[in-house]
Design a protein around this motif. Structure first.
Motif, PDB file in Angstrom:
ATOM      1  N   LYS A   2       0.833  -1.205   0.000  1.00 19.65           N
ATOM      2  CA  LYS A   2       0.000   0.000   0.000  1.00 19.65           C
ATOM      3  C   LYS A   2       0.865   1.252   0.000  1.00 19.65           C
ATOM      4  N   LYS A   3       1.954   1.208   0.764  1.00 23.95           N
ATOM      5  CA  LYS A   3       2.833   2.377   0.829  1.00 23.95           C
ATOM      6  C   LYS A   3       3.479   2.637  -0.535  1.00 23.95           C
ATOM      7  N   THR A   4       3.851   1.573  -1.229  1.00 17.44           N
ATOM      8  CA  THR A   4       4.448   1.703  -2.553  1.00 17.44           C
ATOM      9  C   THR A   4       3.460   2.320  -3.539  1.00 17.44           C
ATOM     10  N   LEU A   5       2.214   1.860  -3.489  1.00 16.48           N
ATOM     11  CA  LEU A   5       1.195   2.420  -4.385  1.00 16.48           C
ATOM     12  C   LEU A   5       0.973   3.898  -4.098  1.00 16.48           C
ATOM     13  N   LYS A   6       0.961   4.254  -2.828  1.00 17.72           N
ATOM     14  CA  LYS A   6       0.760   5.649  -2.450  1.00 17.72           C
ATOM     15  C   LYS A   6       1.918   6.515  -2.951  1.00 17.72           C
ATOM     16  N   ILE A   7       3.142   6.021  -2.816  1.00 11.97           N
ATOM     17  CA  ILE A   7       4.320   6.769  -3.278  1.00 11.97           C
ATOM     18  C   ILE A   7       4.284   6.925  -4.794  1.00 11.97           C
ATOM     19  N   ILE A   8       3.950   5.857  -5.512  1.00 11.79           N
ATOM     20  CA  ILE A   8       3.882   5.919  -6.975  1.00 11.79           C
ATOM     21  C   ILE A   8       2.832   6.930  -7.420  1.00 11.79           C
ATOM     22  N   SER A   9       1.683   6.948  -6.748  1.00 12.43           N
ATOM     23  CA  SER A   9       0.635   7.888  -7.143  1.00 12.43           C
ATOM     24  C   SER A   9       1.062   9.330  -6.887  1.00 12.43           C
ATOM     25  N   ILE A  10       1.739   9.586  -5.777  1.00 15.95           N
ATOM     26  CA  ILE A  10       2.197  10.944  -5.473  1.00 15.95           C
ATOM     27  C   ILE A  10       3.268  11.389  -6.464  1.00 15.95           C
ATOM     28  N   VAL A  11       4.199  10.487  -6.779  1.00 16.67           N
ATOM     29  CA  VAL A  11       5.264  10.822  -7.739  1.00 16.67           C
ATOM     30  C   VAL A  11       4.683  11.090  -9.123  1.00 16.67           C
ATOM     31  N   SER A  12       3.734  10.275  -9.549  1.00 20.02           N
ATOM     32  CA  SER A  12       3.172  10.450 -10.889  1.00 20.02           C
ATOM     33  C   SER A  12       2.394  11.762 -11.003  1.00 20.02           C
ATOM     34  N   ILE A  13       1.636  12.129  -9.969  1.00 16.27           N
ATOM     35  CA  ILE A  13       0.914  13.395 -10.049  1.00 16.27           C
ATOM     36  C   ILE A  13       1.895  14.562  -9.944  1.00 16.27           C
ATOM     37  N   GLY A  14       2.983  14.372  -9.208  1.00 16.23           N
ATOM     38  CA  GLY A  14       4.024  15.401  -9.140  1.00 16.23           C
ATOM     39  C   GLY A  14       4.686  15.617 -10.492  1.00 16.23           C
ATOM     40  N   LEU A  15       4.990  14.532 -11.185  1.00 14.21           N
ATOM     41  CA  LEU A  15       5.577  14.652 -12.519  1.00 14.21           C
ATOM     42  C   LEU A  15       4.597  15.286 -13.504  1.00 14.21           C
ATOM     43  N   PHE A  16       3.320  14.967 -13.348  1.00 18.44           N
ATOM     44  CA  PHE A  16       2.311  15.617 -14.182  1.00 18.44           C
ATOM     45  C   PHE A  16       2.327  17.126 -13.969  1.00 18.44           C
ATOM     46  N   SER A  48      -4.029   4.927  -7.324  1.00 16.41           N
ATOM     47  CA  SER A  48      -4.944   5.393  -6.285  1.00 16.41           C
ATOM     48  C   SER A  48      -6.114   4.438  -6.127  1.00 16.41           C
ATOM     49  N   LEU A  49      -6.631   3.951  -7.233  1.00 15.37           N
ATOM     50  CA  LEU A  49      -7.732   2.996  -7.183  1.00 15.37           C
ATOM     51  C   LEU A  49      -7.314   1.727  -6.446  1.00 15.37           C
ATOM     52  N   LYS A  50      -6.172   1.187  -6.786  1.00 13.69           N
ATOM     53  CA  LYS A  50      -5.687  -0.023  -6.120  1.00 13.69           C
ATOM     54  C   LYS A  50      -5.422   0.225  -4.641  1.00 13.69           C
ATOM     55  N   TYR A  51      -4.864   1.387  -4.312  1.00 11.46           N
ATOM     56  CA  TYR A  51      -4.598   1.727  -2.918  1.00 11.46           C
ATOM     57  C   TYR A  51      -5.895   1.772  -2.117  1.00 11.46           C
ATOM     58  N   PHE A  52      -6.898   2.449  -2.629  1.00 12.35           N
ATOM     59  CA  PHE A  52      -8.153   2.569  -1.901  1.00 12.35           C
ATOM     60  C   PHE A  52      -8.911   1.243  -1.844  1.00 12.35           C
ATOM     61  N   GLN A  53      -8.759   0.396  -2.861  1.00 12.05           N
ATOM     62  CA  GLN A  53      -9.352  -0.944  -2.796  1.00 12.05           C
ATOM     63  C   GLN A  53      -8.728  -1.748  -1.665  1.00 12.05           C
ATOM     64  N   MET A  54      -7.416  -1.646  -1.512  1.00 13.19           N
ATOM     65  CA  MET A  54      -6.741  -2.353  -0.435  1.00 13.19           C
ATOM     66  C   MET A  54      -7.158  -1.796   0.923  1.00 13.19           C
ATOM     67  N   GLU A  55      -7.324  -0.479   1.021  1.00  8.67           N
ATOM     68  CA  GLU A  55      -7.781   0.144   2.260  1.00  8.67           C
ATOM     69  C   GLU A  55      -9.160  -0.374   2.648  1.00  8.67           C
ATOM     70  N   VAL A  56     -10.059  -0.421   1.696  1.00  9.52           N
ATOM     71  CA  VAL A  56     -11.422  -0.887   1.971  1.00  9.52           C
ATOM     72  C   VAL A  56     -11.405  -2.351   2.396  1.00  9.52           C
ATOM     73  N   LYS A  57     -10.591  -3.147   1.743  1.00  7.60           N
ATOM     74  CA  LYS A  57     -10.493  -4.560   2.095  1.00  7.60           C
ATOM     75  C   LYS A  57      -9.989  -4.728   3.528  1.00  7.60           C
ATOM     76  N   ASP A  58      -8.970  -3.964   3.902  1.00  3.54           N
ATOM     77  CA  ASP A  58      -8.436  -4.032   5.265  1.00  3.54           C
ATOM     78  C   ASP A  58      -9.475  -3.582   6.292  1.00  3.54           C
ATOM     79  N   LYS A  59     -10.185  -2.529   5.979  1.00  3.57           N
ATOM     80  CA  LYS A  59     -11.188  -2.020   6.912  1.00  3.57           C
ATOM     81  C   LYS A  59     -12.356  -2.984   7.043  1.00  3.57           C
ATOM     82  N   ASN A  60     -12.753  -3.616   5.962  1.00  4.10           N
ATOM     83  CA  ASN A  60     -13.826  -4.615   6.039  1.00  4.10           C
ATOM     84  C   ASN A  60     -13.402  -5.809   6.890  1.00  4.10           C
ATOM     85  N   ALA A  61     -12.151  -6.212   6.767  1.00  4.43           N
ATOM     86  CA  ALA A  61     -11.649  -7.318   7.584  1.00  4.43           C
ATOM     87  C   ALA A  61     -11.657  -6.922   9.064  1.00  4.43           C
TER      88      ALA A  61
END
Length: 77
Positions: A2-16, A48-61
């Motif tokens: 999850k941390k990797t996905l979050k970092i990738i999303s921040i870097v990609s929007i920063g490069l944009f 971001s989609l994958k990150y939030f899907q993982m968040e929802v899965k963890d919270k549901n568990a």
């Protein structure tokens, strides 16, 4: 993961943002293609989609775990 996905999303929007600003000031002209900016936006959206899907899965568990604990305590009473 999850941390990797979050970092990738921040870097990609920063490069944009960097490419978008460079477009406004005609800086880095050879890298200033709309396709690159679109790719960075797609990477951001996907990660971001994958990150939030993982968040929802963890919270549901966690919710299911807490429900089981609540049921056990109700049975004891």
């Amino acid at each position: 993961m999850k941390k990797t996905l979050k970092i990738i999303s921040i870097v990609s929007i920063g490069l944009f943002v960097v490419l978008w600003i460079s477009c406004k000031f005609n800086f880095l002209a050879k890298y200033n293609l709309i396709e690159y900016r679109n790719i960075f936006v797609l990477i951001y959206l996907f990660t971001s989609l994958k990150y939030f899907q993982m968040e929802v899965k963890d919270k549901n568990a966690e919710i299911q775990e807490l429900k089981l604990k609540l049921e056990k305590t109700k049975r004891k009473i």
